[in-house]
Design a protein around this motif. Structure first.
Motif, short mmCIF file in Angstrom:
data_model
loop_
_atom_site.label_atom_id
_atom_site.label_comp_id
_atom_site.label_asym_id
_atom_site.label_seq_id
_atom_site.Cartn_x
_atom_site.Cartn_y
_atom_site.Cartn_z
N PRO A 91 -53.18 21.38 -26.04
CA PRO A 91 -54.56 20.90 -26.23
C PRO A 91 -54.98 20.03 -25.05
O PRO A 91 -54.14 19.44 -24.36
N ALA A 92 -56.27 19.94 -24.82
CA ALA A 92 -56.80 19.24 -23.64
C ALA A 92 -56.28 17.81 -23.53
O ALA A 92 -56.03 17.32 -22.43
N ALA A 93 -56.12 17.14 -24.65
CA ALA A 93 -55.68 15.74 -24.63
C ALA A 93 -54.29 15.58 -24.00
O ALA A 93 -54.02 14.59 -23.32
N ASP A 94 -53.42 16.54 -24.19
CA ASP A 94 -52.06 16.47 -23.66
C ASP A 94 -51.90 17.23 -22.35
O ASP A 94 -50.93 16.99 -21.61
N LYS A 95 -52.80 18.12 -22.07
CA LYS A 95 -52.64 19.03 -20.93
C LYS A 95 -52.68 18.31 -19.58
O LYS A 95 -51.85 18.59 -18.71
N GLU A 96 -53.60 17.38 -19.39
CA GLU A 96 -53.76 16.75 -18.07
C GLU A 96 -52.49 16.00 -17.64
O GLU A 96 -51.99 16.20 -16.54
N ARG A 97 -51.98 15.15 -18.50
CA ARG A 97 -50.77 14.39 -18.16
C ARG A 97 -49.58 15.31 -17.95
O ARG A 97 -48.81 15.16 -17.01
N SER A 98 -49.43 16.29 -18.83
CA SER A 98 -48.31 17.22 -18.72
C SER A 98 -48.42 18.05 -17.46
O SER A 98 -47.40 18.34 -16.81
N ALA A 99 -49.62 18.45 -17.08
CA ALA A 99 -49.81 19.24 -15.87
C ALA A 99 -49.42 18.43 -14.64
O ALA A 99 -48.77 18.96 -13.72
N ARG A 100 -49.79 17.16 -14.61
CA ARG A 100 -49.39 16.31 -13.47
C ARG A 100 -47.88 16.16 -13.40
O ARG A 100 -47.27 16.23 -12.32
N ARG A 101 -47.27 15.98 -14.54
CA ARG A 101 -45.82 15.85 -14.59
C ARG A 101 -45.14 17.16 -14.13
O ARG A 101 -44.16 17.13 -13.39
N PHE A 102 -45.69 18.29 -14.57
CA PHE A 102 -45.16 19.59 -14.17
C PHE A 102 -45.27 19.79 -12.66
O PHE A 102 -44.33 20.26 -12.01
N LEU A 103 -46.41 19.43 -12.08
CA LEU A 103 -46.59 19.58 -10.63
C LEU A 103 -45.61 18.71 -9.85
O LEU A 103 -45.13 19.11 -8.78
N THR A 104 -45.30 17.55 -10.37
CA THR A 104 -44.32 16.68 -9.73
C THR A 104 -42.94 17.34 -9.71
O THR A 104 -42.23 17.30 -8.70
N ILE A 105 -42.59 17.99 -10.81
CA ILE A 105 -41.30 18.68 -10.89
C ILE A 105 -41.29 19.86 -9.92
O ILE A 105 -40.29 20.11 -9.24
N CYS A 106 -42.40 20.59 -9.82
CA CYS A 106 -42.49 21.72 -8.88
C CYS A 106 -42.31 21.24 -7.45
O CYS A 106 -41.62 21.88 -6.65
N ASP A 107 -42.93 20.13 -7.11
CA ASP A 107 -42.80 19.58 -5.76
C ASP A 107 -41.35 19.17 -5.48
O ASP A 107 -40.82 19.42 -4.41
N LEU A 108 -40.71 18.56 -6.46
CA LEU A 108 -39.31 18.16 -6.31
C LEU A 108 -38.40 19.38 -6.14
O LEU A 108 -37.42 19.32 -5.40
N ALA A 109 -38.74 20.48 -6.80
CA ALA A 109 -37.91 21.68 -6.72
C ALA A 109 -37.82 22.22 -5.29
O ALA A 109 -36.83 22.85 -4.93
N LYS A 110 -38.81 21.94 -4.49
CA LYS A 110 -38.79 22.39 -3.09
C LYS A 110 -37.74 21.65 -2.28
O LYS A 110 -37.18 22.19 -1.33
N ARG A 111 -37.49 20.39 -2.64
CA ARG A 111 -36.58 19.54 -1.86
C ARG A 111 -35.21 19.37 -2.51
O ARG A 111 -34.21 19.26 -1.81
N ASP A 112 -35.18 19.29 -3.83
CA ASP A 112 -33.93 18.99 -4.54
C ASP A 112 -33.89 19.78 -5.85
O ASP A 112 -34.25 19.26 -6.92
N PRO A 113 -33.46 21.04 -5.79
CA PRO A 113 -33.47 21.88 -7.00
C PRO A 113 -32.63 21.34 -8.15
O PRO A 113 -33.01 21.51 -9.31
N GLU A 114 -31.52 20.68 -7.86
CA GLU A 114 -30.68 20.16 -8.94
C GLU A 114 -31.40 19.06 -9.73
O GLU A 114 -31.39 19.05 -10.95
#
Length: 83
Positions: free
Chosen positions: A27-50
């Motif tokens: 739902p929209a109320a949870d999506k924004e924060r979760s999307a930001r958190r997800f993008l942070t994990i994606c960015d980290l995956a480029k540098r440190d997959p573990e």
């Protein structure tokens, strides 16, 4: 890059794709924060997959709390193996 490393990256990529699909269903109320958190994990995956894999595990557990019940993507039957 060793062949074993490639297999781990493929697994991480599949789990990231699954997390992305799940975030889109929130739902929209949870999506924004979760999307930001997800993008942070994606960015980290480029540098440190573990580390990214560890953070993704915690993130998926949090998504399980937001989306209770068995998870099923609406278009699962349309996807080819590897998508």
């Amino acid at each position: 890059m060793a062949a074993d490393d490639r297999l781990e990256d493929d697994e991480l990529a599949r789990r990231l794709r699954d997390a992305h699909r799940r975030v889109r269903m929130l739902p929209a109320a949870d999506k924004e924060r979760s999307a930001r958190r997800f993008l942070t994990i994606c960015d980290l995956a480029k540098r440190d997959p573990e580390r990214a894999a560890a953070r993704l595990e915690v993130f998926l557990a949090a998504l399980d709390e937001l989306l209770p019940g068995p998870f099923d993507t609406p278009r699962e039957g349309e996807n080819t193996l590897g998508d």
